[in-house]
Design a protein around this motif. Sequence first.
Motif, mmCIF file in Angstrom:
data_model
loop_
_atom_site.group_PDB
_atom_site.id
_atom_site.type_symbol
_atom_site.label_atom_id
_atom_site.label_comp_id
_atom_site.label_asym_id
_atom_site.label_seq_id
_atom_site.Cartn_x
_atom_site.Cartn_y
_atom_site.Cartn_z
ATOM 1 N N ARG A 45 0.863 -1.190 0.000
ATOM 2 C CA ARG A 45 0.000 0.000 0.000
ATOM 3 C C ARG A 45 0.895 1.233 0.000
ATOM 4 O O ARG A 45 1.789 1.359 0.840
ATOM 5 N N LEU A 46 0.628 2.154 -0.927
ATOM 6 C CA LEU A 46 1.336 3.428 -0.991
ATOM 7 C C LEU A 46 0.444 4.498 -0.379
ATOM 8 O O LEU A 46 -0.742 4.606 -0.733
ATOM 9 N N ASN B 269 -4.424 6.796 1.933
ATOM 10 C CA ASN B 269 -4.109 5.724 0.983
ATOM 11 C C ASN B 269 -4.161 6.272 -0.433
ATOM 12 O O ASN B 269 -5.099 6.968 -0.808
ATOM 13 N N VAL B 270 -3.156 5.925 -1.241
ATOM 14 C CA VAL B 270 -3.101 6.323 -2.641
ATOM 15 C C VAL B 270 -3.464 5.135 -3.527
ATOM 16 O O VAL B 270 -4.291 5.239 -4.426
ATOM 17 N N CYS B 271 -2.841 3.981 -3.279
ATOM 18 C CA CYS B 271 -3.137 2.774 -4.047
ATOM 19 C C CYS B 271 -2.656 1.557 -3.275
ATOM 20 O O CYS B 271 -1.830 1.677 -2.371
ATOM 21 N N GLU B 272 -3.189 0.384 -3.635
ATOM 22 C CA GLU B 272 -2.802 -0.838 -2.946
ATOM 23 C C GLU B 272 -3.037 -2.038 -3.853
ATOM 24 O O GLU B 272 -3.797 -1.965 -4.823
ATOM 25 N N VAL C 160 -2.552 5.153 -11.059
ATOM 26 C CA VAL C 160 -2.640 6.332 -10.192
ATOM 27 C C VAL C 160 -2.340 7.584 -11.005
ATOM 28 O O VAL C 160 -1.497 7.568 -11.898
ATOM 29 N N ALA C 161 -3.035 8.646 -10.690
ATOM 30 C CA ALA C 161 -2.679 9.982 -11.168
ATOM 31 C C ALA C 161 -2.805 10.888 -9.948
ATOM 32 O O ALA C 161 -3.903 11.126 -9.451
ATOM 33 N N ARG D 152 4.691 6.899 2.055
ATOM 34 C CA ARG D 152 4.909 5.765 2.963
ATOM 35 C C ARG D 152 4.504 4.498 2.214
ATOM 36 O O ARG D 152 3.478 4.473 1.546
ATOM 37 N N LEU D 153 5.309 3.458 2.351
ATOM 38 C CA LEU D 153 5.003 2.176 1.740
ATOM 39 C C LEU D 153 4.779 1.136 2.834
ATOM 40 O O LEU D 153 5.652 0.923 3.665
#
Length: 133
Positions: free
Chosen positions: A26-27, A38-41, A70-71, A81-82
């Motif tokens: 998860r980014l 959360n941006v993407c996972e 993602v954009a 954070r990862l």
Amino acid sequence: NLAIAGRVRLRLRAASTASSVDFFGRLCEVTGWLGSTNVCEGMVRLHASERGSGWGGASGQEVTIDLGPVAAEFARGSRLRLHVCSAAHPRWMRNLNCDPALPLGSHTCGEPSTQRVWVDDTASVLELPVDSI
């Protein structure tokens, strides 16, 4: 500012003592005013080639986790954070680390396992599609 546009991928060198294991990435964007967002996972479920053996062996194996398209633009001062883990229940279905040949409903208890992720040099890499702004 930093902008990313495209597919985000996480390449891990990993291993597990379980015959069935999940790896999850998860980014997140972390800011002082909004906290962590959360941006993407993404997640991948892996199975050992032989029953009763672990996945990845002593030297590990490379696995790619697609975190999705993602954009996004990140403001100066924010951080990325990862998260890397082997479970994300209840967001994603639990993996009880049982024999993958058994139907899902017949798993009655979880098997303890140990996961290892290599983080030295180029063993594990986050691929960000950086866009110029």
